[in-house]
Design a protein around this motif. Sequence first.
Motif, PDB file in Angstrom:
ATOM      1  N   THR A   1      31.679  39.378  34.035  1.00  0.00           N
ATOM      2  CA  THR A   1      30.383  38.685  34.066  1.00  0.00           C
ATOM      3  C   THR A   1      29.583  38.908  32.791  1.00  0.00           C
ATOM      4  OG1 THR A   1      29.226  40.559  35.088  1.00  0.00           O
ATOM      5  CG2 THR A   1      30.192  38.898  36.583  1.00  0.00           C
ATOM      6  N   GLY A   2      29.983  39.932  32.023  1.00  0.00           N
ATOM      7  CA  GLY A   2      29.223  40.279  30.828  1.00  0.00           C
ATOM      8  C   GLY A   2      27.924  41.000  31.150  1.00  0.00           C
ATOM      9  N   CYS A   3      27.791  41.489  32.361  1.00  0.00           N
ATOM     10  CA  CYS A   3      26.569  42.168  32.802  1.00  0.00           C
ATOM     11  C   CYS A   3      26.889  43.635  33.075  1.00  0.00           C
ATOM     12  CB  CYS A   3      26.026  41.491  34.055  1.00  0.00           C
ATOM     13  SG  CYS A   3      24.534  42.275  34.695  1.00  0.00           S
ATOM     14  N   SER A   4      26.559  44.491  32.121  1.00  0.00           N
ATOM     15  CA  SER A   4      26.921  45.907  32.228  1.00  0.00           C
ATOM     16  C   SER A   4      26.240  46.626  33.390  1.00  0.00           C
ATOM     17  CB  SER A   4      26.627  46.639  30.921  1.00  0.00           C
ATOM     18  OG  SER A   4      25.243  46.607  30.659  1.00  0.00           O
ATOM     19  N   ALA A   5      25.173  46.063  33.935  1.00  0.00           N
ATOM     20  CA  ALA A   5      24.491  46.695  35.070  1.00  0.00           C
ATOM     21  C   ALA A   5      25.425  46.846  36.280  1.00  0.00           C
ATOM     22  CB  ALA A   5      23.258  45.896  35.460  1.00  0.00           C
ATOM     23  N   TRP A   6      26.461  46.015  36.336  1.00  0.00           N
ATOM     24  CA  TRP A   6      27.413  46.118  37.439  1.00  0.00           C
ATOM     25  C   TRP A   6      28.149  47.460  37.450  1.00  0.00           C
ATOM     26  CZ3 TRP A   6      27.915  43.697  41.812  1.00  0.00           C
ATOM     27  CH2 TRP A   6      27.411  42.410  41.946  1.00  0.00           C
TER      28      TRP A   6
ATOM     29  N   ALA B   1      35.966  51.177  39.836  1.00  0.00           N
ATOM     30  CA  ALA B   1      36.898  50.315  39.107  1.00  0.00           C
ATOM     31  C   ALA B   1      36.526  48.848  39.290  1.00  0.00           C
ATOM     32  CB  ALA B   1      38.327  50.569  39.576  1.00  0.00           C
ATOM     33  N   MET B   2      36.263  48.467  40.523  1.00  0.00           N
ATOM     34  CA  MET B   2      35.898  47.071  40.770  1.00  0.00           C
ATOM     35  C   MET B   2      34.583  46.715  40.082  1.00  0.00           C
ATOM     36  SD  MET B   2      37.140  46.199  44.630  1.00  0.00           S
ATOM     37  CE  MET B   2      35.621  46.786  45.275  1.00  0.00           C
TER      38      MET B   2
ATOM     39  N   ILE C   1      36.942  40.884  43.708  1.00  0.00           N
ATOM     40  CA  ILE C   1      37.295  40.584  42.321  1.00  0.00           C
ATOM     41  C   ILE C   1      38.501  39.660  42.201  1.00  0.00           C
ATOM     42  CG2 ILE C   1      36.314  42.733  41.431  1.00  0.00           C
ATOM     43  CD1 ILE C   1      39.343  43.611  41.061  1.00  0.00           C
ATOM     44  N   ASN C   2      39.233  39.466  43.280  1.00  0.00           N
ATOM     45  CA  ASN C   2      40.437  38.636  43.235  1.00  0.00           C
ATOM     46  C   ASN C   2      40.420  37.592  44.357  1.00  0.00           C
ATOM     47  OD1 ASN C   2      42.886  37.864  42.145  1.00  0.00           O
ATOM     48  ND2 ASN C   2      44.069  39.443  43.198  1.00  0.00           N
ATOM     49  N   PRO C   3      39.290  36.920  44.563  1.00  0.00           N
ATOM     50  CA  PRO C   3      39.187  36.022  45.715  1.00  0.00           C
ATOM     51  C   PRO C   3      40.108  34.811  45.659  1.00  0.00           C
ATOM     52  CG  PRO C   3      37.298  35.724  44.281  1.00  0.00           C
ATOM     53  CD  PRO C   3      38.064  36.920  43.766  1.00  0.00           C
TER      54      PRO C   3
ATOM     55  N   ALA D   1      31.610  43.899  35.843  1.00  0.00           N
ATOM     56  CA  ALA D   1      30.781  44.002  34.635  1.00  0.00           C
ATOM     57  C   ALA D   1      31.468  43.328  33.449  1.00  0.00           C
ATOM     58  CB  ALA D   1      30.491  45.471  34.321  1.00  0.00           C
ATOM     59  N   HIS D   2      32.747  43.580  33.313  1.00  0.00           N
ATOM     60  CA  HIS D   2      33.499  43.007  32.192  1.00  0.00           C
ATOM     61  C   HIS D   2      33.534  41.474  32.269  1.00  0.00           C
ATOM     62  CE1 HIS D   2      36.622  42.531  29.164  1.00  0.00           C
ATOM     63  NE2 HIS D   2      37.273  41.763  30.028  1.00  0.00           N
TER      64      HIS D   2
END
Length: 158
Positions: A120-125, A111-112, A68-70, A117-118
């Motif tokens: 990317t806007g993809c709640s499936a994450w 958490a990650m 998440i922080n690459p 999800a937040h």
Amino acid sequence: MPLIERLLKRYPRAIAGAKDSSGNWANSKTMIENFAREGFDVFPASEVFLSDTLAIGGAGCISATVNINPAAISGLFRALNADRPSHETRALQARVDEVRRTLQPFELIPAMKSVVAHYTGCSAWKFVRPPLTSLDQSAEADLLKKLASLQFEMPVAQ
């Protein structure tokens, strides 16, 4: 350390390195000091040790939060390898540490996944497999608020 010594002695060309998931800097440091000179790569499991690791001959880090922080973590790695001024690398390390410390009070994988999800806007994450459970709405809101206060951004591939 005795296991690494035995493996290196018995399989000198097959054993190239290890990820130290202990979370204990003293353990990682000892591994680096004992084996890095022989070409054995040591990777602590957290970016909070990255500056210290590279300074004594370690190879880098293998950390879940790189997902998440690459940009920040790879930027720190590149700056350290480019011998940038210490005040710059200390600031980059502090920024990376801040994000990691923000995530640590939460169960890391859920958490990650909430962060992904937040951004990317993809709640499936958000979905995790047992025995893990997703963050509840309150915890997720708290995490995202804390990351926002850091002006955290996660690059998303288009």
